[in-house]
Design a protein around this motif. Structure first.
Motif, mmCIF file in Angstrom:
data_model
loop_
_atom_site.group_PDB
_atom_site.id
_atom_site.type_symbol
_atom_site.label_atom_id
_atom_site.label_comp_id
_atom_site.label_asym_id
_atom_site.label_seq_id
_atom_site.Cartn_x
_atom_site.Cartn_y
_atom_site.Cartn_z
ATOM 1 N N LEU A 115 47.208 20.599 -30.867
ATOM 2 C CA LEU A 115 48.573 20.080 -30.880
ATOM 3 C C LEU A 115 48.856 19.609 -32.307
ATOM 4 C CD1 LEU A 115 51.227 18.939 -29.725
ATOM 5 C CD2 LEU A 115 49.930 16.927 -28.970
ATOM 6 N N GLY A 116 49.804 20.250 -32.961
ATOM 7 C CA GLY A 116 50.114 19.886 -34.333
ATOM 8 C C GLY A 116 50.721 18.501 -34.429
ATOM 9 N N SER A 117 50.215 17.697 -35.352
ATOM 10 C CA SER A 117 50.754 16.345 -35.515
ATOM 11 C C SER A 117 52.219 16.381 -35.935
ATOM 12 C CB SER A 117 49.922 15.574 -36.545
ATOM 13 O OG SER A 117 49.919 16.243 -37.793
ATOM 14 N N GLY A 118 52.635 17.501 -36.550
ATOM 15 C CA GLY A 118 54.037 17.628 -36.951
ATOM 16 C C GLY A 118 54.997 17.545 -35.784
ATOM 17 N N LYS A 119 54.589 18.067 -34.624
ATOM 18 C CA LYS A 119 55.439 18.001 -33.434
ATOM 19 C C LYS A 119 55.604 16.560 -32.970
ATOM 20 C CE LYS A 119 54.215 22.632 -31.836
ATOM 21 N NZ LYS A 119 53.556 23.452 -30.803
ATOM 22 N N ILE A 120 54.535 15.780 -33.087
ATOM 23 C CA ILE A 120 54.608 14.371 -32.717
ATOM 24 C C ILE A 120 55.506 13.616 -33.693
ATOM 25 C CG2 ILE A 120 53.251 12.248 -32.456
ATOM 26 C CD1 ILE A 120 50.917 13.970 -31.519
ATOM 27 N N ILE A 149 56.074 18.957 -26.183
ATOM 28 C CA ILE A 149 55.812 20.327 -25.734
ATOM 29 C C ILE A 149 54.970 21.028 -26.792
ATOM 30 C CG2 ILE A 149 56.830 22.519 -25.024
ATOM 31 C CD1 ILE A 149 57.357 20.179 -23.109
ATOM 32 N N ASN A 150 53.813 21.487 -26.395
ATOM 33 C CA ASN A 150 52.899 22.129 -27.339
ATOM 34 C C ASN A 150 53.126 23.634 -27.447
ATOM 35 O OD1 ASN A 150 50.791 22.104 -29.207
ATOM 36 N ND2 ASN A 150 49.256 22.572 -27.676
ATOM 37 N N HIS A 151 53.608 24.248 -26.358
ATOM 38 C CA HIS A 151 53.804 25.698 -26.337
ATOM 39 C C HIS A 151 55.245 25.999 -25.912
ATOM 40 C CE1 HIS A 151 49.425 25.979 -26.554
ATOM 41 N NE2 HIS A 151 49.377 25.129 -25.548
ATOM 42 N N LEU A 152 56.140 26.019 -26.882
ATOM 43 C CA LEU A 152 57.556 26.229 -26.570
ATOM 44 C C LEU A 152 57.779 27.568 -25.877
ATOM 45 C CD1 LEU A 152 59.262 24.858 -29.798
ATOM 46 C CD2 LEU A 152 59.304 23.829 -27.522
ATOM 47 N N GLU A 153 57.006 28.580 -26.288
ATOM 48 C CA GLU A 153 57.192 29.917 -25.723
ATOM 49 C C GLU A 153 56.797 29.954 -24.251
ATOM 50 O OE1 GLU A 153 52.972 29.659 -26.998
ATOM 51 O OE2 GLU A 153 54.906 29.040 -27.821
ATOM 52 N N MET A 154 55.975 28.990 -23.805
ATOM 53 C CA MET A 154 55.535 28.955 -22.412
ATOM 54 C C MET A 154 56.467 28.155 -21.517
ATOM 55 S SD MET A 154 52.958 30.829 -21.894
ATOM 56 C CE MET A 154 52.719 30.264 -20.206
ATOM 57 N N LYS A 155 57.368 27.390 -22.113
ATOM 58 C CA LYS A 155 58.238 26.518 -21.324
ATOM 59 C C LYS A 155 59.107 27.330 -20.365
ATOM 60 C CE LYS A 155 59.687 22.329 -20.430
ATOM 61 N NZ LYS A 155 58.780 21.365 -19.791
ATOM 62 N N LYS A 156 59.741 28.387 -20.894
ATOM 63 C CA LYS A 156 60.597 29.226 -20.060
ATOM 64 C C LYS A 156 59.776 29.972 -19.015
ATOM 65 C CE LYS A 156 64.218 32.736 -20.346
ATOM 66 N NZ LYS A 156 65.014 33.610 -21.267
ATOM 67 N N ALA A 157 58.609 30.491 -19.436
ATOM 68 C CA ALA A 157 57.743 31.214 -18.502
ATOM 69 C C ALA A 157 57.257 30.296 -17.390
ATOM 70 C CB ALA A 157 56.562 31.819 -19.251
ATOM 71 N N ASN A 165 49.131 18.712 -16.750
ATOM 72 C CA ASN A 165 49.361 19.578 -15.600
ATOM 73 C C ASN A 165 50.344 20.693 -15.928
ATOM 74 O OD1 ASN A 165 47.695 18.216 -13.669
ATOM 75 N ND2 ASN A 165 49.213 16.590 -13.607
ATOM 76 N N SER A 166 50.909 20.655 -17.132
ATOM 77 C CA SER A 166 51.892 21.650 -17.557
ATOM 78 C C SER A 166 51.265 22.577 -18.588
ATOM 79 C CB SER A 166 53.118 20.954 -18.160
ATOM 80 O OG SER A 166 53.912 21.866 -18.885
ATOM 81 N N ILE A 167 51.382 23.885 -18.380
ATOM 82 C CA ILE A 167 50.808 24.828 -19.340
ATOM 83 C C ILE A 167 51.576 24.811 -20.660
ATOM 84 C CG2 ILE A 167 49.749 26.363 -17.651
ATOM 85 C CD1 ILE A 167 52.165 28.154 -17.782
ATOM 86 N N ALA A 168 52.795 24.303 -20.659
ATOM 87 C CA ALA A 168 53.584 24.223 -21.890
ATOM 88 C C ALA A 168 53.242 22.988 -22.713
ATOM 89 C CB ALA A 168 55.071 24.233 -21.560
#
Length: 265
Positions: A191-196, A94-102, A226-229
């Protein structure tokens, strides 16, 4: 007990993937039939169908890869390649955690609008609608959600944007009304490599519990474009990924829109 989603919801949620011109339809359809024939619960069938679609890009890079067990859990799939048994563990980054809920809220809004339009006239409105919203559009209260649903339905009925809808694009769909968000991306969306790396560390901890009968176990990290998050345009600090230590025999990062693959190990 009321079902969380209907069989029709499952079909519509999968339809977006079928618009992808890179889709290997024959094996995907065969694998979906196999999953349908299994004894999994509907929710698990839907999850497995979505996961195998996310792995479509992997099939392009490894055309001789065939899946033998689609319903296992640890790892997610068992495949065969060059007479070797390959375990495949799949995880989404998940690249945009704040967008997951939205995004979850927005998908519920889409489903409600679809139902209204289909109840009104399925034959007239059937199609796949890609919507772009004006910046600042809110979906955090029932009132805002109802306003958005009304604007979506008005836009589709008139065939042009209305209210909070900035842009509307339609593609053919032979059965239903399917609404989704337009694919749009910032050229500087990294996409931050740290998340990977964090995902790899978490999966490393679970590695001892995976099926030991496989010859190799691969970790496949997917960005669902296909996911904005989940979507991104480039991976930041990729050189950090070359220092990974992991018991997995191979580690890949995939994006499912154009099928780009990064070999991490």
């Amino acid at each position: 007990m009321k079902k969380t989603f209907s069989d029709e919801d499952l079909i519509k949620n999968l339809s977006l993937y079928y618009l992808n011109r890179y889709l290997k339809k024959k094996p995907i359809e065969k694998y979906h039939r196999t999953i349908d024939a299994s004894r999994l619960h509907d929710r698990e069938k839907y999850r497995k169908k979505t996961e195998i679609l996310l792995l479509n890009a992997l099939m392009h890079h490894f055309p001789d890869l065939t899946f033998e067990d689609l319903t296992c859990e640890s790892p997610d799939f068992i495949a065969k390649l060059n007479n070797r048994k390959i375990g495949i563990e799949l995880t989404e980054v998940i690249n945009h955690l704040e967008m997951k809920k939205a995004e979850s809220c927005l998908n519920k809004i889409f489903r409600r609008a679809e139902v209204l339009l289909e109840e009104e006239n399925t034959a007239k409105y059937r199609g796949v609608y890609f919507l772009e919203f004006f910046a600042g559009t809110r979906w955090d209260t029932p009132e805002h959600q109802n306003e958005t649903i009304a604007d979506i339905c008005k836009s589709i009925r008139k065939g042009k944007p209305a209210g909070c809808i900035r842009n509307l694009r339609k593609s053919a769909h032979r059965r239903n009304v399917f609404i989704t968000h337009e694919y749009s991306m910032s050229l500087f969306d990294g996409l931050g490599s740290g998340k990977i790396l964090e995902l790899i560390e978490k999966k490393n901890e679970k590695f001892p519990y995976y099926d030991t009968s496989v010859d190799e176990c691969w970790l496949v990290i997917v960005s669902d474009m296909n996911s904005i998050a989940s979507r991104y345009t480039f991976i930041q600090d990729q050189e950090c990924l070359q220092q990974v230590k992991s018991p997995f025999h191979k580690i890949f990062h995939l994006e499912n829109l154009c099928g780009n693959i990064t070999s991490i190990k």
